[in-house]
Design a protein around this motif. Structure first.
Motif, PDB file in Angstrom:
ATOM      1  N   LYS A 122      97.980  49.604  44.246  1.00 37.58           N
ATOM      2  CA  LYS A 122      99.256  49.098  43.437  1.00 37.58           C
ATOM      3  C   LYS A 122      98.942  49.560  42.080  1.00 37.58           C
ATOM      4  O   LYS A 122      98.095  49.040  41.324  1.00 37.58           O
ATOM      5  N   VAL A 123      99.819  50.289  41.462  1.00 40.48           N
ATOM      6  CA  VAL A 123      99.702  50.963  39.971  1.00 40.48           C
ATOM      7  C   VAL A 123     100.685  50.198  39.075  1.00 40.48           C
ATOM      8  O   VAL A 123     101.808  50.115  39.367  1.00 40.48           O
ATOM      9  N   VAL A 124      99.884  49.342  38.112  1.00 33.67           N
ATOM     10  CA  VAL A 124     101.019  48.807  36.902  1.00 33.67           C
ATOM     11  C   VAL A 124     100.598  49.734  35.890  1.00 33.67           C
ATOM     12  O   VAL A 124     100.051  49.909  35.182  1.00 33.67           O
ATOM     13  N   ASP A 125     101.892  50.375  35.811  1.00 29.37           N
ATOM     14  CA  ASP A 125     102.136  51.582  34.757  1.00 29.37           C
ATOM     15  C   ASP A 125     102.771  51.032  33.431  1.00 29.37           C
ATOM     16  O   ASP A 125     103.955  50.690  33.345  1.00 29.37           O
ATOM     17  N   LEU A 126     102.136  50.749  32.347  1.00 21.60           N
ATOM     18  CA  LEU A 126     102.256  50.058  31.202  1.00 21.60           C
ATOM     19  C   LEU A 126     103.185  51.209  30.205  1.00 21.60           C
ATOM     20  O   LEU A 126     103.746  50.928  29.328  1.00 21.60           O
TER      21      LEU A 126
END
Lengths: 215, 389
Positions: A122-126
């Motif tokens: 799961k990637v939280v791309d800021l």
């Protein structure tokens, strides 16, 4: 064509950089099968991306090929992900990534995001130009396994040390691994600011995060 | 020998009196520090809503003067630092309203890139390439059609700009005009690398058309740079990234090989020498550089694993080497001993037999002029021919 053949076609199409054929194979798998078929298709994409990454690291493939394979995977995953049961596509852990404040470059970061999602993270791309607090808040809120910071400009590399210091101040440093990459950075710099790892490219970065996930 | 003889002797792979030293000074941060000038607070003025419109108009109207003044300062600073040569670069920019940018303003270059301005802690202006504006084939076609008159104007400006710098500074330093950005950069950066990669596979004819257009324009640009009369000219394209070429070398040859051969021919027909810039890890392209007819290469980026000794071993004296002191650490905060050691190593690795010009690997706003002074001083002390270190 049975589902095994379709999976083979999906993988070969991705490795042959044939977007149309890859999307068609993914669509057939999604239409014809249930949850297991979709999960198998996701695994096939992940395996193919692993091969692409290895070829890139071995110098057999180049940036245009790496990027385009990532684009194909993104299209295919766009079809498959909505069909997966919640959480099934993100079993490997959560990674928070972003480009540091003052820096708006995102090519390397975006390649990492495509390949990490393909590998089951799961990637939280800021995004870009991310201030210190947003990195730290996102790491805390998502219980991230790893925090990745990208930095192209030497003029903004100081931001990385600020994020690490803030993680320490808030007592989060022990629970989140920090990896940094980007044209401005070196292994020496990564050690100097107290990061856990330096990634000379997105694929090496993903390999490192996979090792952390497995340990 | 004077600075010019030193450079030209090295370009012939002969040994001058000492290893020539070239500056890659272009950032106002460096020039201002060397010359003791206060930076013009353009960032502050553009951030002031009451001033923004007026300042934008002034910048657009006086862009050529701003460029000239920037590189006049760079040459003056380079002379003060003791360099034999420095590069001169022209960039065509226009400031436009863009609410998506932090300052409300974007900088568009003539080729279709969007740049954003930031300032360092001392107020010096920095422009960084952010993305391409021409993300589709239609947008690219429309831009090129609309900008034809601007391209003609740009070529005219380039010629006058380099000529004037040579006229005013050429008796004290060797100003090497740099035709930049290059054909590959002008082809992909306005489109964006992800789109460009897609188009390579999905719209190869469009990619070839883009490259053909930029090849013709680049040859005109190069010709304008050469009107300065200087015997050495720089060209360039960033063909490498941190771990290798950005594209498969066979694909680079297919898409760009003929363009680069034409570039070399254009320069050689005028009796000039061509030094080619490329960032990144480019070991696998060095033989191509020779084949395409380049006379030298500049940069050899240490942070991408490029080592002078290995390059010399690989290409021998088929290329003049210009570089490659590190700008990520060494010339930013390295000690005097470290700078000296790096200069000695560079001289040992590349200077025997001539064909070597010592320089930083790139310009960078964080480079400390004091470290540049140490670099020049060490080059003067250890770079006397015959090399004995």
């Amino acid at each position: 064509m049975n589902s095994d053949e379709q999976l083979g076609t999906l993988k070969e199409s991705l490795l042959g950089l044939d977007m149309e054929s890859a999307v068609e194979a993914a669509r057939s798998l999604a239409d014809g099968g249930g949850q297991a078929a979709v999960q198998d298709a996701v695994s096939a994409v992940s395996e193919a991306l692993g091969v692409v990454g290895k070829r890139f690291q071995d110098g057999e493939w180049f940036l245009t090929e790496l990027v385009y394979a990532g684009e194909i995977a993104k299209e295919v995953m766009g079809l498959l992900t909505p069909l997966l049961e919640a959480g099934a596509a993100e079993a490997a852990g959560t990674v928070v990534v972003g480009t540091v404040a003052g820096d708006l470059h995102d090519l390397g970061k975006n390649i990492f995001v495509s390949y990490a999602r393909g590998a089951g993270f799961k990637v939280v791309d800021l995004g870009v130009d991310v201030p210190v607090d947003r990195f730290v808040d996102a790491a805390r809120e998502s219980s991230a396994l790893a925090l990745g910071m990208s930095c192209l400009l030497t003029s903004t590399e100081g931001e990385i040390g600020k994020v690490i210091a803030e993680l320490e101040r808030q007592g989060l440093r022990e629970s989140v691994k920090v990896i940094v990459g980007g044209a401005a950075l070196t292994e020496q710099f990564a050690r100097h600011v107290g990061a856990d790892a330096f990634a000379p490219d997105a694929i090496t970065g993903l390999d490192t995060v996979k090792k952390w996930s497995a340990s | 020998m004077d600075f010019k003889e030193r450079i030209l002797t090295a370009m012939e792979h002969q040994e001058p009196d000492r290893v020539p030293v070239m500056g890659l000074v272009m950032d106002p941060a460096t020039s201002n520090q060397v010359l003791g000038k206060q930076p013009a607070d353009i960032g502050g003025l553009l951030n002031d809503p009451s001033m923004r419109g007026q300042v934008k108009d002034i910048i657009n109207l006086s862009w050529n003067d701003i460029m000239y003044s920037n590189f006049a300062d760079a040459l003056e600073a380079s002379i003060k630092l003791g360099f034999d040569a420095n590069w001169t670069v022209y960039t065509s920019m226009e400031v436009v309203e863009d609410p998506q940018c932090k300052t409300g303003l974007a900088w568009h270059d003539a080729f279709g890139r969007l740049w954003e301005m930031t300032t360092d802690d001392k107020g010096n202006m920095l422009l960084n390439y952010i993305c391409g504006l021409l993300t589709t084939e239609d947008k690219w076609e429309a831009w090129v059609e609309n900008k034809r008159p601007s391209f003609d104007m740009m070529i005219q400006n380039v010629a006058g700009y380099h000529r004037k710098l040579v006229d005013n500074y050429g008796d004290r330093i060797y100003p090497i005009g740099y035709a930049a950005p290059g054909i590959f950069e002008n082809s992909w950066q306005p489109i964006g690398f992800v789109n460009f990669s897609r188009f390579v596979y999905q719209k190869p004819n469009f990619v070839e058309r883009v490259i053909a257009f930029h090849t013709d324009l680049y040859l005109r640009y190069l010709d304008a740079v050469m009107q300065s009369g200087v015997e050495v000219v720089m060209g360039g394209d960033d063909l490498g990234q941190k771990t290798g070429p950005m594209m498969r070398p066979e694909l680079i040859e297919k898409l760009l090989g003929e363009s680069y051969r034409r570039v070399s021919e254009t320069v050689h027909k005028k009796g000039r020498k061509l030094v080619w810039h490329s960032c990144g890890n480019i070991y696998s392209l060095l033989e191509k550089f020779v084949e395409w007819g380049f006379d030298g290469i500049i940069t050899m980026e240490p942070t991408a694993g490029m080592e002078l000794g290995r390059v010399r071993e690989q290409v021998g004296h088929k290329l003049v080497l210009v570089g490659n002191l590190d700008v990520s650490y060494l010339l930013v905060r390295g000690s005097r001993e470290e700078v000296e050691a790096a200069v000695k190593k560079a001289i040992r690795d590349a200077a025997r037999g001539g064909g070597y010009i010592l320089s930083a690997s790139h310009s960078h706003s964080s480079v400390d002029p004091k470290r540049l002074e140490w670099m020049v001083d060490a080059a003067h002390r250890y770079g006397k021919y015959p090399i004995s270190i």
